[in-house]
Design an enzyme around this catalytic site. Sequence first.
Site, PDB file in Angstrom:
ATOM      1  N   ARG A 191       3.005  -4.027   0.787  1.00  0.00           N
ATOM      2  CA  ARG A 191       4.351  -3.669   1.218  1.00  0.00           C
ATOM      3  C   ARG A 191       5.150  -4.903   1.654  1.00  0.00           C
ATOM      4  O   ARG A 191       6.348  -5.024   1.393  1.00  0.00           O
ATOM      5  CB  ARG A 191       4.233  -2.667   2.374  1.00  0.00           C
ATOM      6  CG  ARG A 191       5.545  -2.135   2.863  1.00  0.00           C
ATOM      7  CD  ARG A 191       5.332  -0.944   3.794  1.00  0.00           C
ATOM      8  NE  ARG A 191       6.591  -0.448   4.303  1.00  0.00           N
ATOM      9  CZ  ARG A 191       6.905  -0.406   5.605  1.00  0.00           C
ATOM     10  NH1 ARG A 191       6.032  -0.818   6.522  1.00  0.00           N
ATOM     11  NH2 ARG A 191       8.075   0.048   5.995  1.00  0.00           N
ATOM     12  N   HIS A 196       8.782  -6.137   0.402  1.00  0.00           N
ATOM     13  CA  HIS A 196       9.905  -6.383   1.312  1.00  0.00           C
ATOM     14  C   HIS A 196      10.410  -7.816   1.187  1.00  0.00           C
ATOM     15  O   HIS A 196      11.610  -8.064   1.268  1.00  0.00           O
ATOM     16  CB  HIS A 196       9.485  -6.101   2.763  1.00  0.00           C
ATOM     17  CG  HIS A 196       9.444  -4.647   3.092  1.00  0.00           C
ATOM     18  ND1 HIS A 196       9.529  -4.154   4.370  1.00  0.00           N
ATOM     19  CD2 HIS A 196       9.318  -3.550   2.300  1.00  0.00           C
ATOM     20  CE1 HIS A 196       9.465  -2.823   4.347  1.00  0.00           C
ATOM     21  NE2 HIS A 196       9.326  -2.445   3.107  1.00  0.00           N
ATOM     22  N   ASP A 197       9.489  -8.752   1.003  1.00  0.00           N
ATOM     23  CA  ASP A 197       9.913 -10.143   0.839  1.00  0.00           C
ATOM     24  C   ASP A 197      10.818 -10.266  -0.387  1.00  0.00           C
ATOM     25  O   ASP A 197      11.915 -10.813  -0.314  1.00  0.00           O
ATOM     26  CB  ASP A 197       8.680 -11.050   0.685  1.00  0.00           C
ATOM     27  CG  ASP A 197       9.064 -12.525   0.696  1.00  0.00           C
ATOM     28  OD1 ASP A 197      10.094 -12.862   1.315  1.00  0.00           O
ATOM     29  OD2 ASP A 197       8.337 -13.342   0.091  1.00  0.00           O
ATOM     30  N   SER A 230      10.822 -15.088   3.238  1.00  0.00           N
ATOM     31  CA  SER A 230      11.750 -14.876   4.360  1.00  0.00           C
ATOM     32  C   SER A 230      11.264 -13.769   5.296  1.00  0.00           C
ATOM     33  O   SER A 230      11.600 -13.761   6.478  1.00  0.00           O
ATOM     34  CB  SER A 230      13.164 -14.561   3.853  1.00  0.00           C
ATOM     35  OG  SER A 230      13.156 -13.461   2.974  1.00  0.00           O
ATOM     36  N   ASN A 247      10.767  -3.251   9.029  1.00  0.00           N
ATOM     37  CA  ASN A 247       9.697  -4.236   9.209  1.00  0.00           C
ATOM     38  C   ASN A 247       8.929  -4.059  10.505  1.00  0.00           C
ATOM     39  O   ASN A 247       7.921  -4.713  10.719  1.00  0.00           O
ATOM     40  CB  ASN A 247      10.282  -5.656   9.197  1.00  0.00           C
ATOM     41  CG  ASN A 247      10.638  -6.084   7.791  1.00  0.00           C
ATOM     42  OD1 ASN A 247      10.131  -5.527   6.824  1.00  0.00           O
ATOM     43  ND2 ASN A 247      11.495  -7.048   7.701  1.00  0.00           N
ATOM     44  N   PRO A 268      15.374   0.030   0.214  1.00  0.00           N
ATOM     45  CA  PRO A 268      15.759   1.441   0.120  1.00  0.00           C
ATOM     46  C   PRO A 268      15.112   2.241   1.250  1.00  0.00           C
ATOM     47  O   PRO A 268      13.957   2.013   1.592  1.00  0.00           O
ATOM     48  CB  PRO A 268      15.206   1.874  -1.245  1.00  0.00           C
ATOM     49  CG  PRO A 268      14.145   0.877  -1.571  1.00  0.00           C
ATOM     50  CD  PRO A 268      14.507  -0.393  -0.872  1.00  0.00           C
ATOM     51  N   HIS A 312       2.363   3.554  -3.163  1.00  0.00           N
ATOM     52  CA  HIS A 312       2.105   4.524  -2.089  1.00  0.00           C
ATOM     53  C   HIS A 312       0.813   5.309  -2.309  1.00  0.00           C
ATOM     54  O   HIS A 312       0.572   6.294  -1.627  1.00  0.00           O
ATOM     55  CB  HIS A 312       3.302   5.476  -1.936  1.00  0.00           C
ATOM     56  CG  HIS A 312       4.503   4.819  -1.315  1.00  0.00           C
ATOM     57  ND1 HIS A 312       5.738   5.419  -1.217  1.00  0.00           N
ATOM     58  CD2 HIS A 312       4.654   3.593  -0.758  1.00  0.00           C
ATOM     59  CE1 HIS A 312       6.596   4.590  -0.632  1.00  0.00           C
ATOM     60  NE2 HIS A 312       5.957   3.472  -0.344  1.00  0.00           N
ATOM     61  N   THR A 313      -0.015   4.873  -3.217  1.00  0.00           N
ATOM     62  CA  THR A 313      -1.349   5.450  -3.346  1.00  0.00           C
ATOM     63  C   THR A 313      -2.276   4.929  -2.258  1.00  0.00           C
ATOM     64  O   THR A 313      -3.373   5.452  -2.057  1.00  0.00           O
ATOM     65  CB  THR A 313      -1.964   5.151  -4.734  1.00  0.00           C
ATOM     66  OG1 THR A 313      -3.264   5.728  -4.804  1.00  0.00           O
ATOM     67  CG2 THR A 313      -2.102   3.665  -4.990  1.00  0.00           C
ATOM     68  N   ASP A 358      -5.537   4.225  -6.823  1.00  0.00           N
ATOM     69  CA  ASP A 358      -5.718   5.023  -8.033  1.00  0.00           C
ATOM     70  C   ASP A 358      -4.457   5.832  -8.285  1.00  0.00           C
ATOM     71  O   ASP A 358      -3.434   5.617  -7.623  1.00  0.00           O
ATOM     72  CB  ASP A 358      -6.945   5.943  -7.896  1.00  0.00           C
ATOM     73  CG  ASP A 358      -6.848   6.800  -6.651  1.00  0.00           C
ATOM     74  OD1 ASP A 358      -5.716   7.130  -6.236  1.00  0.00           O
ATOM     75  OD2 ASP A 358      -7.884   7.144  -6.069  1.00  0.00           O
TER      76      ASP A 358
END
Length: 327
Positions: free
Chosen positions: A65, A69-70, A79, A97, A165, A195-196, A254
């Site tokens: 994640r 985000h970077d 950053s 964050n 987002p 998001h698995t 997966d």
Amino acid sequence: MAFPRNVAIFLLHLVLLPIAFQHCNAKGLKLDFYKKTCPGAEATVKHMMTGFMSGAPTLAASFLRMHFHDCFVRGCDGSVLLNSTRKSKSEKDAIPNQTLRGFQVIDTIKSALEKKCPGVVSCADILALVARDAVSLLNGPFWIVPLGRRDGRVSLMNEALANLPPPFANITELKASFAAKGLNTKDLAVLSGGHTIGNAHCFVFSSRLYNFTGKGDTDPSLDPKYIPFLKKKCKPEDVTTLVEMTPGNFKSFDEDYYTLITKGRGLFQSDAALLDDRQTRAYVKLQATTHGSTFFRDFAASMVKLGKVGVLTGKAGEIRRHCALVN
Ligand code: HEM
Ligand SMILES: *[C@@H]1O[C@H](CO)[C@@H](O)[C@H](O)[C@H]1NC(C)=O
Ligand SMILES: *[C@@H]1O[C@H](CO)[C@@H](O)[C@H](O)[C@H]1NC(C)=O
Ligand SMILES: *[C@@H]1O[C@H](CO)[C@@H](O)[C@H](O)[C@H]1NC(C)=O
Ligand SMILES: CC(=O)N[C@H]1CO[C@H](CO)[C@@H](O)[C@@H]1O
């Protein structure tokens, strides 16, 4: 007189622009960037990550994640790793964050590399490698990371809020947010598969359980049979509890994320929204019904693409000595 000269300049642009763009596309990233300047850098990261992951496997999700985000804020320039200063709040202090974890691990890997080859390996590259190693150590796909990113000197809280987002984004907003980074609708469907793994805080999605439109209602796109399970975990004002993204299976990389979405069991509105577009819905269904036949290959390809967003190369930026501080 002016006419032919303008035409000449115009033609020159026609010839030069594509060349300039090609150069931009390659961005100066290379597969063996540290071969001469810091041989073994990649192996060091991998070795240290293997150690950290065996002690704290849930950090893997946070690293994936963090790289996302970077890259979505000012490009993949490290950053996200910069601390706030007295004068300005950095990306780390932005709401999305506040839940990132594992910054000390990045700092530890960085100091090992600084000992090995001072001032050579960027924090942005370390983060790209750490995200890759995290996924592959959870038995996910492996991809070769093009290297040579340099570190930015700027990190602004408001830019994180503006570029990442939110979990309540609809499909139109999600597609626009990815398109703004040069990522297409397929990349959106594929990378959402991140998001698995990992967890989310109850407060991120509890409005879907308790007060969806301000009338004390639930989100109709959420499987009614799933709601009691989530309500049991998340009381209305809960700000601390974590829920597994893919319950029972959140530590393995997966395709189960896609299976859950087809059942109306995506945790966020942004997950459920993948069913609201013809192309993303087709992708979700394909992975759910074919046991993720192309998911690993697709994820690897989209991660390489994500890792090239807005990178600084050549003489731009700097190689930070400490990932939390500009030089
Ligand atoms: C499509 C838009 C996306 C939205 C709206 C979104 C939003 C979120 C939110 C709100 C969380 C929960 C954080 C928490 O409560 O602690 C989360 C977690 C996570 N996200 Fe996303 N995300 C998106 C895309 C991605 C992408 C592209 C990746 C990586 C490829 C990714 C990887 C993760 C991971 C691994 C976690 C779990 C983190 C942990 O366990 O600490 N997300 N995301
Ligand atoms: C950056 O901020 C974190 C959290 O506030 C702190 O623990 C860390 O020591 C800071 N790093 C540096 C190099 O100042
Ligand atoms: C998505 O959200 C935007 C802005 O919040 C809104 O204008 C648009 O109508 C929504 N689109 C869909 C498909 O719901
Ligand atoms: C639900 O949302 C509405 C509008 O935002 C608010 O007025 C109301 O107090 C909320 N209800 C609960 C139970 O939180
Ligand atoms: C990891 C990190 O730096 N988290 C920060 C996020 O922002 C809040 C304040 O907005 C800080 O208290 C956290 O330390």
